[in-house]
Scaffold this motif. Structure first.
Motif, PDB file in Angstrom:
ATOM      1  N   SER A 165       0.923  -1.140  -0.066  1.00 31.01           N
ATOM      2  CA  SER A 165       0.182   0.001  -0.097  1.00 31.01           C
ATOM      3  C   SER A 165       0.906   1.200   0.115  1.00 31.01           C
ATOM      4  CB  SER A 165      -0.915  -0.120   1.226  1.00 31.01           C
ATOM      5  OG  SER A 165      -0.121  -0.092   2.501  1.00 31.01           O
ATOM      6  N   GLN A 166       1.981   1.159   0.447  1.00 36.05           N
ATOM      7  CA  GLN A 166       2.927   2.276   0.823  1.00 36.05           C
ATOM      8  C   GLN A 166       3.507   2.777  -0.501  1.00 36.05           C
ATOM      9  OE1 GLN A 166       2.169   3.301   3.559  1.00 36.05           O
ATOM     10  NE2 GLN A 166       3.374   5.062   4.008  1.00 36.05           N
ATOM     11  N   VAL A 167       4.059   1.792  -1.203  1.00 40.36           N
ATOM     12  CA  VAL A 167       4.811   2.400  -2.694  1.00 40.36           C
ATOM     13  C   VAL A 167       3.819   2.814  -3.553  1.00 40.36           C
ATOM     14  CG1 VAL A 167       6.251   1.458  -4.238  1.00 40.36           C
ATOM     15  CG2 VAL A 167       6.644   0.528  -1.884  1.00 40.36           C
ATOM     16  N   GLU A 168       3.933   4.002  -4.148  1.00 35.14           N
ATOM     17  CA  GLU A 168       3.148   4.430  -5.126  1.00 35.14           C
ATOM     18  C   GLU A 168       3.758   4.820  -6.278  1.00 35.14           C
ATOM     19  OE1 GLU A 168       0.176   6.889  -1.756  1.00 35.14           O
ATOM     20  OE2 GLU A 168       1.337   8.017  -3.625  1.00 35.14           O
ATOM     21  N   ASP A 169       4.783   5.071  -6.657  1.00 32.68           N
ATOM     22  CA  ASP A 169       5.441   5.530  -7.715  1.00 32.68           C
ATOM     23  C   ASP A 169       6.059   4.306  -8.457  1.00 32.68           C
ATOM     24  OD1 ASP A 169       6.202   8.581  -6.200  1.00 32.68           O
ATOM     25  OD2 ASP A 169       4.721   8.101  -7.860  1.00 32.68           O
ATOM     26  N   PRO A 170       5.821   4.137  -9.794  1.00 39.74           N
ATOM     27  CA  PRO A 170       6.373   3.384 -10.403  1.00 39.74           C
ATOM     28  C   PRO A 170       8.105   3.506 -10.461  1.00 39.74           C
ATOM     29  CG  PRO A 170       5.357   4.539 -12.008  1.00 39.74           C
ATOM     30  CD  PRO A 170       4.998   5.281 -10.515  1.00 39.74           C
ATOM     31  N   VAL A 171       8.734   2.548 -10.648  1.00 37.24           N
ATOM     32  CA  VAL A 171      10.306   2.714 -10.386  1.00 37.24           C
ATOM     33  C   VAL A 171      10.951   2.321 -11.812  1.00 37.24           C
ATOM     34  CG1 VAL A 171      12.040   0.913  -9.692  1.00 37.24           C
ATOM     35  CG2 VAL A 171      10.559   2.079  -8.015  1.00 37.24           C
ATOM     36  N   SER A 172      11.969   2.947 -12.002  1.00 37.83           N
ATOM     37  CA  SER A 172      12.694   2.873 -13.366  1.00 37.83           C
ATOM     38  C   SER A 172      13.613   1.296 -13.275  1.00 37.83           C
ATOM     39  CB  SER A 172      13.570   4.049 -13.345  1.00 37.83           C
ATOM     40  OG  SER A 172      14.620   3.728 -14.721  1.00 37.83           O
ATOM     41  N   ASP A 173      13.630   0.730 -14.620  1.00 33.46           N
ATOM     42  CA  ASP A 173      14.422  -0.331 -14.700  1.00 33.46           C
ATOM     43  C   ASP A 173      15.960  -0.167 -14.248  1.00 33.46           C
ATOM     44  OD1 ASP A 173      12.895  -1.745 -17.703  1.00 33.46           O
ATOM     45  OD2 ASP A 173      12.309  -1.266 -15.575  1.00 33.46           O
TER      46      ASP A 173
ATOM     47  N   ARG B  53      10.046  -7.030  -8.042  1.00 32.53           N
ATOM     48  CA  ARG B  53       9.068  -6.099  -8.387  1.00 32.53           C
ATOM     49  C   ARG B  53       8.289  -6.543  -9.622  1.00 32.53           C
ATOM     50  NH1 ARG B  53       9.607  -1.023  -5.553  1.00 32.53           N
ATOM     51  NH2 ARG B  53       8.014  -0.372  -7.100  1.00 32.53           N
ATOM     52  N   LYS B  54       8.850  -7.210 -10.529  1.00 32.79           N
ATOM     53  CA  LYS B  54       8.448  -7.823 -11.930  1.00 32.79           C
ATOM     54  C   LYS B  54       9.058  -8.601 -12.395  1.00 32.79           C
ATOM     55  CE  LYS B  54      10.237  -4.087 -14.864  1.00 32.79           C
ATOM     56  NZ  LYS B  54       9.892  -2.793 -15.659  1.00 32.79           N
TER      57      LYS B  54
ATOM     58  N   VAL C 272       5.027 -12.992  -9.925  1.00 34.58           N
ATOM     59  CA  VAL C 272       5.406 -12.426  -8.793  1.00 34.58           C
ATOM     60  C   VAL C 272       4.434 -12.725  -7.619  1.00 34.58           C
ATOM     61  CG1 VAL C 272       5.377 -10.230  -8.060  1.00 34.58           C
ATOM     62  CG2 VAL C 272       6.118 -10.574 -10.457  1.00 34.58           C
TER      63      VAL C 272
ATOM     64  N   ASN D 149      -2.279 -11.861  -8.389  1.00 33.13           N
ATOM     65  CA  ASN D 149      -2.309 -11.025  -9.696  1.00 33.13           C
ATOM     66  C   ASN D 149      -3.273 -11.553 -10.457  1.00 33.13           C
ATOM     67  OD1 ASN D 149       0.740 -10.811  -8.532  1.00 33.13           O
ATOM     68  ND2 ASN D 149       0.053  -8.820  -9.291  1.00 33.13           N
TER      69      ASN D 149
END
Lengths: 751, 177, 313
Positions: free
Chosen positions: A35-43, A73-74, A96, A634
């Protein structure tokens, strides 16, 4: 002494309490992550680890991306991989969820009987659990011989369990993949061409001019490279012919859809063969040079005209001729797709033989756009002594039946476990890994009796699947993202190898199968077969033998090698000896004739649904793999339950509405444990209903999967056994609808 | 520069890879999705027609959601991508009411969220996550003003349609038919 | 058969299976806003036309309700916001394309204005009232002096308040049921009608009530014509419009709309008011209550049905 085995749903307070205790921190972190992590993360800030997927059996290679905090993450496809070509299917992308599933098995469990006689699981240490398994294996070896320890295996855990079994002295193993899936295809194509189809299928769909799908539902069946290549074929404007009683996704993208009456495919195939022969559309040169038995074939199909087939299949004669001509026009770049799950009506080896014959008449073997000649990397075995020779093996279980079986038959392994069936070779204990037997095998009565009869069952699994409820010992396996496994060497146009390495440490107390089997092996004194400390040593050694190394593979994930066996296609007029009795492609099968079966397929009508009943057809959805993924968060998000497809005419006459919940009852009186939602759709015929397989889980600990949708397997009580290789034909079951909950609902289904 | 997407309905099999890839790439909250698959079946057995569509925010040229936003949180950036500045959003849901495509949702944290064409990837010259994962290669993305871009090439010589053209939004998702 | 369904498991709360993201807070605010608009408009109108002595309830007493009603309405709106801590962003910008922005600013001005209006009459309402602070008394005198300009401003703002909510809904292309230019005038007339009804209910002066009833009757007739116009427009529109009209012509809202809104909320009270004007004695609260009820129901139904209506792909 055999204990009566109760099905224990893993809901005991014991397991629950420790889950809470051990994992407040663990689950706390992951809930926070959710729930906390909101922003996408760069490869750029993620670290990739090579792996190959275990969500289904296609084994696509990819990269597991882990962030700086060590969280997965993916997962993204490996561009070098011919299985995925850089793009994973939805299950691989959603893999995942397998790692983060909070319902995972967390600790070894041992079955106990309480003072009141009820049975439950208690948590145990690894040492205790492994000691118990090893001791039981020793016990069985002494009392009955190691051959009496049976192995039900599937997927990469199966590799390790079979190695343990063989080292221990048992070759009494079976995978559902044979008798419950691809078996008929193996027997038919092997006896015709002397070669297996294998996996991934050697279908050159990418370059084909005509793709023929006999019941195959590519697109719902999400075998990655097949779906990708079919998409390329559409781009190339290839003709796609789909033969299916249901308007499948593939049918929706086809040039021709033949809405065939169920169970009549052999008639259509024979009529096509008739048209090719009698209209002289077959590949004369190819047949002349490479095949055996053309004259008997010609005589055999003389009266099997399109008009004859029309009265059986419902397909118009004009359409039969038109599609035969389309195939002939595209030949040899035609793929008659051999199918995958081919166990339908018990005469499946014969249907597959008809498909193989059709393929041969078109000359569509070893040609571009047909079936190419695959090659596999030959991986040397890590140094170990030879496996001991068991006194009897899986074939001996068949007691002379199923002469063309090539692997263990699951039903026979079950039957040999039941003393009252008096099999000459009895199975006394099981080790199960990577397969959820109660849902993957039909005929629950048989399974229950077999599970009840054996003295000991150990199950290796990542999730508390239904099969774990029958175990004496449950061993929690780490997911594919957390472990090393055998190198993947699968056939393809170019031989290649793929590495699986852990992206993170195993969660909870789970362990990789290589560690589990090594621990058991050591306890059995089999050190010589496990002469390594970490499985990466084995991998590195093997890779170095073939010209690469673990270090290189960690960087690239997949490595292809040049072919050693020549090009993937036959040269023009090339001399070629087939691995058959006659050295030629056998249109007339000497193997089948020798074993007393029809050497050329014959159409036999199969039972039709009785009044008010509808044939149950089942299949796949692209976001799930059987029952394995239903609980995966998922993938459950994409499809949380199945529906039963009902034709609008049927719905109208029975007063069924879209979205209505019904219970299913089959011809033998079996009733579904859970209700299923009706989907009224024109995509299904009026004499059949359709469901996606894998739902209706009864394992309560599978919090997302429990009770969602209905299980088609519960409705499959009539098994039509293929006498050629023991395949379990499952489409001879018919269902009717109950609008209200059946009165004895709540008890275990008696089916 | 005008970003757009083309979806080839002749190849889409409705596998929903685009849905799960987006959820993982963009940390979409549990139970929500920024794109979805619509199945359309027409006709009567056996004369049937089947179409799968991978749908998402259309990043419309005449976006009603941008027009009706009282704070300007919903805005358009270079290239035509419609975004929401979450700290300017008050959660009035006017934009949700105004979207004919049901593309927006209320994020559990209170602001309005939707597909962003993975702008964080596009800025780096990559494709959106859905486009890169699609196993049938039926999603095409790029700059419509560049005739060599993937989307422009996909639209060449193909018939296409947009969704609800009579809503007047000038959507930039082109469905190849 | 034309089957269309989402097959990737989407079930976003309040969006699937059909839109329902605005709940009771919005129709309540629409009703209260319209009510306040009606009250304040006529308060200003009768001051501007110099008739405040004859229309005491309209000018002095009814406006007391307005600030409370507006504050309750604003509270409901605030409650509806999903990102409440950021509500102040509304007031950092004026967006001319967004009717909601107009509304935010209009409310920002009209609410304190209505308080000032009531404050200026406070000494007439409560004769013993004393501000106690010198500056307040001076301010009060000034307010009384500028009552007419204040009335003009209030009238204009009341019209905006009454009509903007209809324009707001009609600006959503995505909701075919709302996407009609009739909605703005319809909301305006309905809002003014509810304001009149409330004033009639409060007024103790039969002569005043007669004047108000006459105006209200006209408004009711106009509303009925607008409703007919609305449906004629839908039925002559695109297939999408026809589909959305079906919600009221055989669909799930048929009973509630025609019975509660049209018959009970407009026709029946209209007939009662006409009878009253003719001399038959009807207790004043009956038509007033029915009109208020009809106005509230109208907004609830329109908001709910509008969210259900959607474009066909």
């Amino acid at each position: 002494m055999s204990t009566r085995r109760e099905f224990i749903k893993i809901t005991t307070a014991g397991a629950g309490a420790t889950v809470l205790g051990l994992n407040t921190v663990g689950s706390g972190i992951f809930k926070w992550f959710g729930s906390q992590v909101e922003d996408p993360v760069s490869d750029d800030v993620l670290t990739p680890f090579p792996t190959y997927c275990e969500v289904c059996f296609w084994k696509c290679a990819g990269w597991t991306y882990v962030d700086k905090k060590g969280r997965i993450r993916k997962i993204v496809g490996n561009k070098r991989d011919p299985h995925s070509k850089g793009r994973l299917c939805p299950r691989g992308t959603g893999g995942v969820g397998m790692y983060y599933d909070e319902d995972r098995l967390k600790t070894p469990l041992i079955r106990e009987t309480g003072k009141d006689g009820s049975q439950f699981f208690r948590e145990a240490s690894w040492d205790e659990a492994l000691d118990l398994v090893a001791n039981k294996m020793k016990e069985v070896k002494e009392k009955y011989g190691p051959e009496s320890f049976g192995f039900f295996v599937h997927g990469t855990p199966g590799n390790h369990l079979e190695h343990l079994g063989r080292a221990y002295g048992s070759d009494t193993s079976a995978e559902p993949a044979f008798a419950n899936c691809r078996g008929p295809r193996s027997a038919a194509y092997y006896s015709t061409f002397g070669a297996f189809i294998g996996s991934p299928e050697n279908t050159d769909i990418r370059d084909t001019r005509c793709l023929v799908l006999i019941g195959s539902h590519i697109g719902e069946n999400m075998h990655n490279s097949q779906v990708q290549e079919m998409s390329e074929a559409i781009d190339n404007k290839a003709t796609i012919i789909t033969v299916d009683p249901r308007f499948s996704t593939a049918a929706g993208h086809s040039t021709h859809w033949l809405p065939i009456k169920p169970a009549t495919d052999i008639a259509l195939l024979l009529a096509w063969i008739h048209v090719l022969i009698y209209d002289e559309l077959y590949n004369k040169d190819f047949v002349e040079k490479y095949t055996f038995g053309f004259d008997p074939l010609r005589k055999h199909v003389k009266n099997m005209t399109p008009e004859w087939a029309y009265s059986i299949t419902g397909i118009e004669p004009a359409q039969i001729r038109e599609t035969a001509r389309a195939m002939a026009g595209a030949a040899p770049a035609v793929v008659i797709h051999p199918g995958r799950h081919t166990v339908w009506y018990g005469d499946d080896s014969q249907r597959e033989r008809a498909m193989a014959i059709l393929t041969a008449l078109l000359g569509a073997w070893g040609q571009r756009g047909s079936l190419y000649l695959p090659e596999t990397v030959s991986l040397p075995q890590f140094p170990q002594p030879d496996y001991p020779e068991p006194k009897w093996n899986w074939r001996d279980l068949n007691q002379g039946k199923y002469p063309l079986a090539m692997m263990g038959i699951t039903t026979e392994l079950l039957k040999a476990s039941i003393p009252r069936l008096n099999y000459k070779h009895q199975v006394k204990a099981w080790l199960v890994g990577g397969t959820n037997l109660p849902i993957s095998l039909p005929d629950k009565k048989l399974f229950r009796e077999a599970a009840d009869s054996v003295e000991f069952i150990a199950v290796v699994d990542t999730m508390p699947m239904e099969v774990t409820g029958y175990a004496d010992v449950v061993l929690p396996e780490a997911t594919y993202l957390e472990r090393y496994d055998f190198l993947r060497v699968a056939q393809n146009r170019l031989p290649n190898v793929a590495l699986r390495m852990p992206a993170t440490v195993p969660k909870y107390k789970s362990k990789p199968a290589w560690w589990i089997t090594k621990q058991i092996g050591q306890r059995l004194g089999l050190h010589d077969y496990f002469n390594y400390n970490d499985y990466s040593e084995v991998i590195d050694w093997q890779l170095k033998q073939i010209g690469t190394s673990l270090e290189e593979m960690k960087k690239i994930g997949v490595k292809s090698f040049p072919r050693k066996t020549g090009p993937p296609y036959l040269g023009k007029n090339e001399d070629y000896t087939f691995n058959t009795n006659t050295g030629k492609i056998e249109l007339y099968s000497s193997d089948f004739a020798d074993a007393g079966f029809d050497p050329i397929p014959v159409y036999i009508p199969h039972p039709e649904p009785p009044q008010d009943f509808y044939r149950l057809i089942y299949g796949r959805a692209p976001m799930h793999t059987f029952s394995r993924t239903i609980n995966n968060h998922n993938l459950w998000d994409l499809m949380s339950h199945n529906n039963v497809w009902v034709n609008p005419l049927v719905a109208h006459s029975l007063g069924l509405k879209n979205g209505q919940k019904v219970w299913l009852k089959n011809q033998d009186g079996a009733v579904s444990s859970f209700p299923v939602t009706v989907r009224v759709t024109e995509r299904i015929r009026w004499d059949s209903v359709y469901m996606v397989h894998g739902f209706g889980h009864s394992g309560k600990k599978l919090t997302r999967a429990y009770g969602r949708g209905a299980s088609d397997e519960e409705m499959i009580t009539n098994v039509m056994v293929d006498p050629v290789m023991g395949g379990a034909g499952m489409r001879g079951n018919f269902v009717t609808f109950l609008k209200e909950a059946p009165k004895n609902n709540g008890k275990e289904v008696s089916a | 520069m005008r970003y757009a997407m083309a979806i080839d309905t002749k190849k889409c099999v409705g596998c929903s890879d685009c849905v799960v890839a987006c959820q993982l790439e963009n940390n979409v909250p549990d139970g929500y999705c920024r794109d979805w698959i619509v199945e359309n079946v027409k006709g009567k057995y056996p004369g049937l027609f089947l179409e799968f569509r991978s749908e998402r925010c259309n990043h419309c040229d005449n976006a009603p959601c941008v027009r009706c936003c009282p704070t300007g949180a919903s805005h358009i950036v270079d290239g035509g991508i419609v975004l929401v500045t979450r700290d300017e959003c008050i959660g009035c849901c006017a934009c949700i009411e105004s979207c004919p495509y049901d593309a927006r949702y209320v994020h559990p944290k209170g602001y309005i969220d939707k597909c962003t064409f993975c702008i964080q990837r596009v800025e780096k010259g990559q494709n959106p996550a859905c486009v890169d994962v699609c196993p049938t290669h039926c999603l095409h993305f790029g700059d419509l003003d560049n005739s060599n871009s993937d989307v422009s090439m996909a639209l060449k010589d193909r018939k296409w349609k947009v969704l609800s053209p009579d809503a007047g939004t000038r959507p930039q998702l082109y469905f190849l038919i | 058969m034309d089957e269309e369904l989402i097959v990737s498991g989407r079930h976003i709360p309040n969006i699937d299976p059909y839109l329902h993201v605005w709940h009771w807070q919005i129709p309540l605010y629409l009703f209260l806003g319209g009510l306040a608009a009606g009250i304040l408009f006529f308060a200003g109108y009768f001051v501007v036309t110099g008739k405040q002595e004859k229309m005491k309830a309209t000018v002095k007493w009814a406006p007391i309700i307005a600030p409370f009603v507006l504050v309750i309405g604003l509270t409901a709106l605030f409650w509806d916001l999903k990102h409440k801590l950021y509500f102040w962003q509304l007031y950092t910008t004026v967006r001319f394309e967004s009717p909601m922005s107009w509304g935010a600013w209009t409310l920002m001005i009209i609410t304190p204005l209505s308080v000032l209006w009531v404050a200026s009459y406070l000494k007439e309402i409560i004769p013993t009232w004393d501000w106690k602070v010198v500056w307040f008394n001076r301010f009060e005198s000034w307010l009384i002096k500028i009552r007419v300009p204040m009335a003009w401003v209030m009238m204009i703002l009341a019209v905006i308040l009454g009509i903007y909510t209809g324009i707001l809904l009609s600006a959503f292309n995505a909701r075919p049921l709302w996407n009609t230019s009739i909605l703005g005038p319809l909301f305006l007339v309905s809002g003014f009608s509810t304001g009149l009804a409330a004033t009639i209910w409060i007024s103790t002066d039969p002569a005043e009530r007669r004047i108000l009833s006459r105006i209200d009757l006209v408004f009711i007739v106009v509303e009925l014509f607008l409703i007919v116009h609305l449906f004629m427009g839908f039925l002559a529109g695109t297939e999408t419009a026809v589909e959305s009209a079906k919600l009221f012509l055989g669909g799930s809202f048929t009973m509630s709309f025609w019975v509660f809104v049209v018959i009970l909320g407009l026709i029946f009270p209209g007939v009662l008011e006409a009878m009253e004007l003719r001399g038959l004695h009807v207790p004043k609260w009956i038509p007033a209550a029915l009109i208020l009820f009809g106005g509230l129901m109208f907004r609830f139904i329109i908001v709910e049905a509008g969210q259900i209506s959607r474009f066909l792909n």
